[in-house]
Design a protein around this motif. Structure first.
Motif, PDB file in Angstrom:
ATOM      1  N   ALA A 259       0.829  -1.212   0.000  1.00 42.72           N
ATOM      2  CA  ALA A 259       0.000   0.000   0.000  1.00 42.72           C
ATOM      3  C   ALA A 259       0.863   1.261   0.000  1.00 42.72           C
ATOM      4  O   ALA A 259       0.507   2.264  -0.630  1.00 42.72           O
ATOM      5  CB  ALA A 259      -0.927  -0.014   1.219  1.00 42.72           C
ATOM      6  N   GLN A 260       1.988   1.224   0.697  1.00 50.33           N
ATOM      7  CA  GLN A 260       2.887   2.385   0.697  1.00 50.33           C
ATOM      8  C   GLN A 260       3.441   2.642  -0.710  1.00 50.33           C
ATOM      9  O   GLN A 260       3.526   3.800  -1.147  1.00 50.33           O
ATOM     10  CB  GLN A 260       4.029   2.136   1.684  1.00 50.33           C
ATOM     11  CG  GLN A 260       3.592   2.100   3.127  1.00 50.33           C
ATOM     12  CD  GLN A 260       4.695   1.622   4.054  1.00 50.33           C
ATOM     13  OE1 GLN A 260       5.788   1.266   3.607  1.00 50.33           O
ATOM     14  NE2 GLN A 260       4.421   1.601   5.351  1.00 50.33           N
ATOM     15  N   GLU A 261       3.808   1.576  -1.415  1.00 50.94           N
ATOM     16  CA  GLU A 261       4.319   1.749  -2.779  1.00 50.94           C
ATOM     17  C   GLU A 261       3.250   2.309  -3.705  1.00 50.94           C
ATOM     18  O   GLU A 261       3.528   3.154  -4.557  1.00 50.94           O
ATOM     19  CB  GLU A 261       4.826   0.402  -3.316  1.00 50.94           C
ATOM     20  CG  GLU A 261       6.064  -0.120  -2.615  1.00 50.94           C
ATOM     21  CD  GLU A 261       7.284   0.743  -2.907  1.00 50.94           C
ATOM     22  OE1 GLU A 261       7.347   1.331  -3.996  1.00 50.94           O
ATOM     23  OE2 GLU A 261       8.159   0.837  -2.028  1.00 50.94           O
ATOM     24  N   LEU A 262       2.013   1.858  -3.545  1.00 49.01           N
ATOM     25  CA  LEU A 262       0.934   2.354  -4.398  1.00 49.01           C
ATOM     26  C   LEU A 262       0.630   3.819  -4.106  1.00 49.01           C
ATOM     27  O   LEU A 262       0.297   4.584  -5.017  1.00 49.01           O
ATOM     28  CB  LEU A 262      -0.321   1.499  -4.190  1.00 49.01           C
ATOM     29  CG  LEU A 262      -0.223   0.035  -4.620  1.00 49.01           C
ATOM     30  CD1 LEU A 262      -1.515  -0.694  -4.295  1.00 49.01           C
ATOM     31  CD2 LEU A 262       0.087  -0.082  -6.101  1.00 49.01           C
ATOM     32  N   CYS A 263       0.730   4.225  -2.833  1.00 47.42           N
ATOM     33  CA  CYS A 263       0.446   5.620  -2.473  1.00 47.42           C
ATOM     34  C   CYS A 263       1.474   6.576  -3.078  1.00 47.42           C
ATOM     35  O   CYS A 263       1.131   7.707  -3.438  1.00 47.42           O
ATOM     36  CB  CYS A 263       0.429   5.780  -0.955  1.00 47.42           C
ATOM     37  SG  CYS A 263      -1.037   5.095  -0.166  1.00 47.42           S
ATOM     38  N   LEU A 264       2.711   6.146  -3.190  1.00 46.20           N
ATOM     39  CA  LEU A 264       3.750   7.016  -3.717  1.00 46.20           C
ATOM     40  C   LEU A 264       3.754   7.073  -5.239  1.00 46.20           C
ATOM     41  O   LEU A 264       4.492   7.871  -5.813  1.00 46.20           O
ATOM     42  CB  LEU A 264       5.122   6.548  -3.210  1.00 46.20           C
ATOM     43  CG  LEU A 264       5.363   6.688  -1.707  1.00 46.20           C
ATOM     44  CD1 LEU A 264       6.707   6.087  -1.332  1.00 46.20           C
ATOM     45  CD2 LEU A 264       5.289   8.142  -1.274  1.00 46.20           C
ATOM     46  N   SER A 265       2.971   6.240  -5.894  1.00 43.51           N
ATOM     47  CA  SER A 265       2.918   6.225  -7.357  1.00 43.51           C
ATOM     48  C   SER A 265       1.747   7.075  -7.845  1.00 43.51           C
ATOM     49  O   SER A 265       1.070   7.754  -7.074  1.00 43.51           O
ATOM     50  CB  SER A 265       2.793   4.782  -7.855  1.00 43.51           C
ATOM     51  OG  SER A 265       1.560   4.226  -7.443  1.00 43.51           O
ATOM     52  N   SER A 266       1.494   7.013  -9.153  1.00 46.80           N
ATOM     53  CA  SER A 266       0.379   7.763  -9.735  1.00 46.80           C
ATOM     54  C   SER A 266      -0.974   7.186  -9.353  1.00 46.80           C
ATOM     55  O   SER A 266      -2.005   7.795  -9.661  1.00 46.80           O
ATOM     56  CB  SER A 266       0.504   7.777 -11.261  1.00 46.80           C
ATOM     57  OG  SER A 266       0.471   6.459 -11.772  1.00 46.80           O
ATOM     58  N   LEU A 267      -0.993   6.038  -8.688  1.00 46.73           N
ATOM     59  CA  LEU A 267      -2.256   5.447  -8.265  1.00 46.73           C
ATOM     60  C   LEU A 267      -2.942   6.241  -7.167  1.00 46.73           C
ATOM     61  O   LEU A 267      -4.088   5.947  -6.820  1.00 46.73           O
ATOM     62  CB  LEU A 267      -2.022   4.004  -7.786  1.00 46.73           C
ATOM     63  CG  LEU A 267      -1.674   3.010  -8.889  1.00 46.73           C
ATOM     64  CD1 LEU A 267      -1.194   1.703  -8.294  1.00 46.73           C
ATOM     65  CD2 LEU A 267      -2.864   2.775  -9.791  1.00 46.73           C
ATOM     66  N   ARG A 268      -2.261   7.216  -6.573  1.00 47.44           N
ATOM     67  CA  ARG A 268      -2.928   8.079  -5.602  1.00 47.44           C
ATOM     68  C   ARG A 268      -3.971   8.976  -6.271  1.00 47.44           C
ATOM     69  O   ARG A 268      -4.779   9.614  -5.572  1.00 47.44           O
ATOM     70  CB  ARG A 268      -1.904   8.933  -4.855  1.00 47.44           C
ATOM     71  CG  ARG A 268      -1.105   9.888  -5.714  1.00 47.44           C
ATOM     72  CD  ARG A 268      -0.176  10.714  -4.829  1.00 47.44           C
ATOM     73  NE  ARG A 268       0.628  11.660  -5.581  1.00 47.44           N
ATOM     74  CZ  ARG A 268       1.852  11.420  -6.029  1.00 47.44           C
ATOM     75  NH1 ARG A 268       2.402  10.243  -5.795  1.00 47.44           N
ATOM     76  NH2 ARG A 268       2.528  12.327  -6.698  1.00 47.44           N
ATOM     77  N   HIS A 269      -3.938   9.039  -7.608  1.00 50.97           N
ATOM     78  CA  HIS A 269      -4.969   9.760  -8.356  1.00 50.97           C
ATOM     79  C   HIS A 269      -6.003   8.825  -8.960  1.00 50.97           C
ATOM     80  O   HIS A 269      -6.933   9.290  -9.613  1.00 50.97           O
ATOM     81  CB  HIS A 269      -4.326  10.580  -9.487  1.00 50.97           C
ATOM     82  CG  HIS A 269      -3.301  11.553  -9.019  1.00 50.97           C
ATOM     83  ND1 HIS A 269      -3.631  12.676  -8.284  1.00 50.97           N
ATOM     84  CD2 HIS A 269      -1.955  11.582  -9.169  1.00 50.97           C
ATOM     85  CE1 HIS A 269      -2.530  13.360  -8.010  1.00 50.97           C
ATOM     86  NE2 HIS A 269      -1.501  12.714  -8.533  1.00 50.97           N
ATOM     87  N   PHE A 270      -5.849   7.511  -8.749  1.00 48.16           N
ATOM     88  CA  PHE A 270      -6.740   6.525  -9.361  1.00 48.16           C
ATOM     89  C   PHE A 270      -7.925   6.248  -8.428  1.00 48.16           C
ATOM     90  O   PHE A 270      -8.058   6.848  -7.359  1.00 48.16           O
ATOM     91  CB  PHE A 270      -5.938   5.250  -9.650  1.00 48.16           C
ATOM     92  CG  PHE A 270      -6.639   4.258 -10.541  1.00 48.16           C
ATOM     93  CD1 PHE A 270      -7.105   4.628 -11.775  1.00 48.16           C
ATOM     94  CD2 PHE A 270      -6.831   2.952 -10.118  1.00 48.16           C
ATOM     95  CE1 PHE A 270      -7.755   3.723 -12.590  1.00 48.16           C
ATOM     96  CE2 PHE A 270      -7.465   2.040 -10.920  1.00 48.16           C
ATOM     97  CZ  PHE A 270      -7.933   2.425 -12.162  1.00 48.16           C
ATOM     98  N   ASN A 271      -8.774   5.327  -8.817  1.00 46.38           N
ATOM     99  CA  ASN A 271      -9.952   4.983  -8.035  1.00 46.38           C
ATOM    100  C   ASN A 271      -9.556   4.383  -6.684  1.00 46.38           C
ATOM    101  O   ASN A 271      -8.473   3.814  -6.526  1.00 46.38           O
ATOM    102  CB  ASN A 271     -10.823   3.987  -8.800  1.00 46.38           C
ATOM    103  CG  ASN A 271     -11.326   4.542 -10.117  1.00 46.38           C
ATOM    104  OD1 ASN A 271     -10.573   5.112 -10.896  1.00 46.38           O
ATOM    105  ND2 ASN A 271     -12.606   4.400 -10.378  1.00 46.38           N
ATOM    106  N   TYR A 272     -10.474   4.532  -5.729  1.00 46.77           N
ATOM    107  CA  TYR A 272     -10.357   3.923  -4.396  1.00 46.77           C
ATOM    108  C   TYR A 272      -9.090   4.361  -3.659  1.00 46.77           C
ATOM    109  O   TYR A 272      -8.439   3.575  -2.978  1.00 46.77           O
ATOM    110  CB  TYR A 272     -10.387   2.387  -4.499  1.00 46.77           C
ATOM    111  CG  TYR A 272     -11.571   1.857  -5.252  1.00 46.77           C
ATOM    112  CD1 TYR A 272     -12.845   1.908  -4.703  1.00 46.77           C
ATOM    113  CD2 TYR A 272     -11.426   1.314  -6.526  1.00 46.77           C
ATOM    114  CE1 TYR A 272     -13.945   1.424  -5.413  1.00 46.77           C
ATOM    115  CE2 TYR A 272     -12.514   0.839  -7.237  1.00 46.77           C
ATOM    116  CZ  TYR A 272     -13.773   0.893  -6.668  1.00 46.77           C
ATOM    117  OH  TYR A 272     -14.852   0.424  -7.359  1.00 46.77           O
TER     118      TYR A 272
END
Length: 704
Positions: A259-272
């Motif tokens: 989850a930390q890796e996803l938050c630091l990527s562009s996925l922080r602008h994605f759904n959910y």
């Protein structure tokens, strides 16, 4: 042309042909009942094989029509006056049961497939199983990256592997899906299709793209839910639980890292993304006691701080994080670590926010005169309106934030932060008790962090909250002084820092509203000034006077709280003291001659015990006081004219039974700065020069 009329002979011939075909179907499909040769038998076997394929079986199945039960609801009246008739579909219990049975059958089929795969791996050694699993995951990932739209089923397969009961398979699949989602998911939200968009006809490419996007969102949602379930297990909350295995504990920390890796990527602008932020924030509810959980705890704080620092231009991510954090802190009844609350100090969205500047909101739009307007036809106006709608859709798709939306985010974030600070102060006010080791109970352990946050964001607060903040700060400060007067001794370092923060925060809150003309009443700061005068003598005895959490020091091996993160505000106690004095004498109207003389005497006493840098800063501040009050203070350096029968100077240190010492009652007229003689023997030459220059200036002005 009209339809050609058939002759009676043609009608009779067609009826006969139809009867013959019906008779053939009753006996067999176009079976003429003749004696067949070997070739004919082979042809018949081929025909029977084709007949028994899946398509023919499907055709022979009885059709089941699902009748839709429609119920008429209340009509809807639109703005243009039209009334729309609403008909909704009611699902029966039988249909729901059938759907549930179908889902159960699908789950059973999946379990059978997993069992078959396990049987395939049963004959392999553990090393071969690991290699085989890595090869399968790598093959699925490569197919997804090469052509994601055609191989979207591989994403579902990988996601199911991440939910496997086998720890090795689940771990590899979870980590493999991180770069896959990073490369496949766009940096914007994919919205669900409307009913009208589902019914409309589109090209094959558009249909394929829509199917890929919907499958991507569904698998991503299932992946986030899996991470949330796994992250609930940690070493700290599973110490006495024997049912939790070591694999589950490792998988819990692995889910948080993913989850930390996803938050630091562009996925922080994605759904959910709210669900993604919740995984990290839930891990901050309790400070970990186990060493295995502490790196994950610290990394989660650093990730949230970096997200708040980077979201300076938009504000939507900051709003989501602060909203979840404030709700979580309230649900925990403020029993969180101080480092969690210090995350608020990393908010960069509020750095340029000025709630008192309404120039942007009040600027009226200038209307053009009729002769200056450009004449547009009806068709041109229609095209112009359509272009504006297209531009608005593009702006929404590109996640562009307008100035009005950003100001709205700023006001909402500031409101949530300040209300949380006020509730913590009220909750910790009654339970603010001092114990050995500078430990506090309940919400009172967050006092230092709250006061530091108020010193940063308090100047943006609304006037309605000003009275509540001042009342709470005053009561906190008086409780510490009353407790000290009962117990005696010296103020601790944490008590001194709390009092200094209370005083600095109170002045900053009031002065901000006074500078913009929003302060209709005069506020008396006598109690804050008297408290500062009382604790000045104990400040010099604090060995951490010039230290902050950024100072390079070894950790105390006897300390029980080695993992605690100090306050984010790097201001030392010496800096806070000078800031409070600057508020009193130079940034407000609370500075008088009597207070200046009393504080000058007390600061000279303080300078004898403080380190080199603090002593130099104190002497410079005394020089500023002399330049402001001129000859009214210079008599303190002259002993010939000050010796009289006016009484003795009351230092105030000997009256420990009193909670607060009045500055005006210290009889500053009988004070003399004999500390200059001791400062001449100070080890630092800069301090010697500073004290001698002050003495020299007083003598020169006295002669003039």
């Amino acid at each position: 042309m009209g339809k050609r009329k058939l002759k009676p002979q043609d009608i009779e011939r067609r009826k006969k042909l139809k009867r013959d075909q019906d008779a053939q179907l009753s006996v067999g499909l176009f079976n003429e009942g003749e004696i067949k040769s070997d070739d004919d038998d082979a042809d018949e076997e081929k025909g029977n094989a084709n007949w028994e394929n899946e398509e023919q079986d499907y055709e022979l199945r009885p059709r089941v029509l699902k009748e839709k039960h429609l119920v008429e609801s209340l009509p809807i009246k639109h703005q243009d006056g039209t009334v729309e008739k609403v008909i909704r579909e009611v699902v029966e219990k039988k249909q729901l049961k059938e759907e549930e049975e179908e889902e159960e059958e699908e789950e059973e089929e999946e379990e059978l497939k997993e069992e078959e795969e396990e049987d395939e791996y049963a004959s392999l050694t553990p090393q071969e199983k690991l290699i085989k699993t890595k090869e399968d995951i790598a093959e699925l990932a490569s197919k997804l990256i090469e052509n994601p739209e055609e191989n979207v089923s591989c994403l579902t397969r990988l996601r199911k592997m991440s939910e496997s009961k086998n720890f090795m398979t689940s771990q590899l699949a979870i980590m493999a899906m991180i770069p896959i989602f990073k490369s496949l998911a766009p940096s914007y939200k994919i919205r669900a299709l409307t009913d009208m968009e589902k019914r409309e006809k589109v090209s094959r490419e558009v249909a394929r793209l829509r199917q890929f996007e919907q499958s991507l969102v569904i698998n991503y949602k299932a992946y986030i839910d899996l991470l949330y379930r796994l992250s609930k297990v940690s070493y700290s909350n599973s110490v006495n639980n024997n049912k939790i295995s070591s694999d589950q504990l490792k998988r819990g920390n692995l889910a948080v890292k993913a989850a930390q890796e996803l938050c630091l990527s562009s996925l922080r602008h994605f759904n959910y993304r709210s669900e993604l932020f919740t995984i990290l924030i839930k891990r901050l509810n309790k400070k970990p006691k186990q060493a295995e959980d502490f790196p994950v705890f610290v990394k989660s704080i650093r990730v949230l701080e970096s997200l708040l620092k980077e979201d300076e231009e938009n504000g939507d991510i900051t709003q989501d994080i602060i909203k979840i954090m404030t709700k979580t802190i309230k649900d925990k009844k403020f029993r969180v670590d101080e480092s969690v609350l210090n995350i608020f100090l990393s908010i960069s969205l509020l750095e340029d926010y000025d709630p008192n500047n309404n120039s942007n909101k009040e600027t009226p739009k200038t209307k053009l005169r009729k002769k200056d307007r450009v004449h547009l036809s009806k068709k041109e106006r229609k095209n112009r309106k359509e272009l504006k709608e297209i531009e608005e859709e593009l702006r929404v798709a590109q996640q562009a934030i307008t100035v009005e939306q950003r100001e709205k985010y700023q006001s909402e974030v500031l409101k949530m932060v300040l209300m949380t600070y006020l509730e913590i102060l009220k909750a910790g006010q009654s339970s603010f008790t001092h114990e050995e080791g500078n430990r506090y109970q309940d919400a009172s352990n967050l006092m230092g962090s709250v006061l530091e946050g108020l010193s940063k964001f308090g100047q943006m607060s609304n006037f309605d909250l000003l009275g509540d903040f001042l009342q709470v700060l005053r009561e906190i400060m008086l409780e510490i002084c009353e407790e000290h007067s009962v117990e005696g001794g010296v103020f601790s370092g944490k008590q001194i820092r709390t009092i200094l923060l209370c005083i600095a925060t109170s002045f900053s809150l009031v002065l901000n509203h006074g500078s913009v003309g929003k302060l209709p009443i005069a506020i008396d700061f006598s109690i804050f000034i008297d408290t500062l005068y009382k604790i000045t003598s104990d400040i010099s005895l604090d060995f951490d006077l010039e230290f902050s959490h950024k100072t390079l020091r070894l950790a105390d091996p006897l300390s029980e709280e080695q993992l605690t993160k100090p306050a984010v505000n790097v201001s030392t106690k010496a800096e806070l003291l000078l800031r409070c004095l600057d508020f009193i004498f130079f940034r407000s109207k609370n500075g008088t001659i009597s207070r200046a003389a009393a504080f000058t005497k007390r600061l000279y006493i303080l300078s004898l015990q403080t380190p080199e840098k603090t002593t130099l800063a104190i002497l410079k501040f005394v020089g500023k006081l002399m330049s402001r009050y001129d000859n009214n203070l210079k008599g303190l350096w002259n002993t010939e004219e000050r010796i009289s029968g006016e009484g003795d100077y009351i230092l105030g240190i000997e009256k420990d039974d009193e909670a607060i010492i009045k500055v005006e009652r210290c009889n500053f007229g009988a004070a003399t700065l004999w500390e200059n003689v001791l400062l001449d023997n100070y080890y630092c030459p800069l301090v010697k020069d500073g004290s001698r220059s002050l003495m020299k200036n007083c003598k020169i002005s006295g002669r003039k």
